[in-house]
Design an enzyme around this catalytic site. Structure first.
Site, mmCIF file in Angstrom:
data_model
loop_
_atom_site.group_PDB
_atom_site.id
_atom_site.type_symbol
_atom_site.label_atom_id
_atom_site.label_comp_id
_atom_site.label_asym_id
_atom_site.label_seq_id
_atom_site.Cartn_x
_atom_site.Cartn_y
_atom_site.Cartn_z
ATOM 1 N N PHE A 150 0.855 -1.179 0.000
ATOM 2 C CA PHE A 150 0.000 0.000 0.000
ATOM 3 C C PHE A 150 0.894 1.233 0.000
ATOM 4 C CE2 PHE A 150 -2.447 3.444 1.910
ATOM 5 C CZ PHE A 150 -3.590 3.410 1.128
ATOM 6 N N LYS A 181 2.471 9.723 8.331
ATOM 7 C CA LYS A 181 1.648 9.441 9.517
ATOM 8 C C LYS A 181 2.191 9.946 10.871
ATOM 9 C CE LYS A 181 -1.135 5.809 7.510
ATOM 10 N NZ LYS A 181 -0.688 5.092 6.322
ATOM 11 N N ASP A 227 9.243 2.342 2.007
ATOM 12 C CA ASP A 227 8.086 3.140 2.407
ATOM 13 C C ASP A 227 7.874 2.970 3.917
ATOM 14 O OD1 ASP A 227 5.584 4.187 2.980
ATOM 15 O OD2 ASP A 227 4.645 3.456 1.143
#
Ligand SMILES: *Cc1c(COP(=O)(O)O)cnc(C)c1O
Length: 387
Positions: A128, A242, A213
């Site tokens: 993702f 995040k 990532d």
């Protein structure tokens, strides 16, 4: 009827207040929050130090354009590079923007060194990387890409953990391999150290770049500032987001000086990226996470959580198939439907979020204490006993 376009399946609950590991609903119910806005509220809700930082900065200066020098941004970039492999940072506002910037940096690097044909990126099944078009087709999740064609080209996908397929996928057109150091959405799948090290070597031997990532697993989530530190490898490019803003939208792309050479003035930009308000909050988050002992405590509490979850797995082997993850990025793979389990968990006043592979993700804020873990374990146990 809601005027919000229905792109989310939302639970029928709203929250009016948050404090530390707890959220209070508008109906006055208190919930133990092991979602943390999906690994975003790294310091819990309304951490007094962050509240103070945002108050202070909001009275001084919110936003100026990146056509000016922004000291708060210089400072956060310097601290991120001082504490990692990176030499430079680009600031954006979200994870998807950070992964997109990473893709751009990789392609531009090969363009700059006279190998423009090296422009394809290898990714892994279950990945993702965000919901913008390129990130969508990079991850290639069929549910997410359905109807959004034509497909954005430039990505080649291999099965997770298939080393032979990976080697075969590398061609003269490959620029980089991009993967999450720990797959979050895909089901809390940790890429083991014994894979990351050879992956780095494979990239070096093939003359390609390694993009890790860390949008979800970075900024202390695994008990190190970056998850790749566990394997002692240095990637070339790392998107983060995040946790770095603690609830304020911040994204960043960290790069080493080798790959930075293509990114000259005008090659990338973001109106909001790295503005003084965001940067003051990012700096405040780092003030706490980089404090001596903070990450060690994440490791300790994370290990305790794992131990307790494994006990539950033994006791409720009819419900829990596997305990996954590292630090405070945990998942339990279930033998029963994860949505049903989450509904019951919610009834029992605890919040968690699902992931792929029938996993329930457990993402407490990094300030979580053992007593909160004990409470979570009690609730999860009660929930298991209901099946
Ligand atoms: C959440 C996430 C993204 C996308 O971040 P957004 O802020 O939602 O755009 C990208 N990569 C990973 C690994 C993520 O977990």
């Amino acid at each position: 009827m809601s005027s919000i376009l229905g792109t989310y399946k939302r639970r029928d609950v709203s929250f009016s207040e948050g404090k530390g590991v707890y959220l209070t609903s508008t109906a006055g119910e208190k919930y133990l929050d092991f979602v943390s806005g999906i690994a975003v509220n790294s310091l819990g809700h309304c951490h007094p130090y962050l509240v103070e930082a945002i108050k202070k900065q909001s009275e001084k200066l919110w936003h100026v354009s990146n056509v000016f020098t922004i000291p708060e941004q210089e400072r956060l970039a310097k601290r991120l590079t001082d504490n990692s492999f990176a030499d430079f940072v680009i600031f954006v506002n979200s994870g998807a923007e950070a992964t997109e910037a990473s893709i751009k940096v990789a392609r531009k690097y090969f363009f700059e060194i006279g190998q423009p044909e090296r422009n394809r990126i290898i990714t892994f099944e279950g990945a993702f990387h965000g919901r913008t078009l390129a990130a969508l087709f990079a991850a290639n999740n069929k549910e997410h890409t359905l109807g959004f064609g034509p497909r954005v080209d430039g990505f080649d996908q291999v099965p997770f953990g298939d080393h032979e397929a990976l080697k075969k996928a590398i061609t003269k057109n490959t620029a980089a391999i991009m993967l999450e150091t720990v797959q979050g959405e895909g089901g809390v799948r940790v890429v083991p150290d014994y894979c990351l090290k050879p992956l780095r070597k494979l990239c070096d031997d093939s003359g390609i770049l390694l993009i890790l990532d860390e949008v979800q697993c970075g900024i202390g989530r695994t008990g190190k500032l970056f998850a790749f530190e566990w394997a002692n490898v240095d990637p070339d490019i790392v998107p983060i987001a995040k946790g770095i803003g603690g609830g304020f939208p911040i994204g960043a792309c960290l790069v080493n000086k080798k790959v930075a050479i293509g990114m000259k003035p005008g090659t990338h930009g973001s109106t909001f990226g790295g503005n003084p308000l965001a940067m003051s909050i990012g700096n405040a988050v780092l003030d706490i996470i980089l404090k001596k002992g903070f990450l060690e405590n994440v490791q300790e509490v994370g290990n305790y959580f794992e131990k307790e979850l494994k006990e539950l797995q033994k006791k409720y082997s009819n419900v829990i198939e596997q305990v996954r993850g590292i630090g405070l990025l945990r998942g339990i793979k279930l033998k029963i439907d994860n949505n049903k389990f989450l509904d019951h968990l919610f009834q029992n006043k605890m919040l968690a979020v699902k992931a792929g592979d029938n996993v329930v993700r457990l993402l407490p804020p990094l300030i979580v204490e053992k007593k909160d873990i004990d409470k979570a374990i009690r609730i999860i146990a009660k929930t298991c006993s209901e099946f």
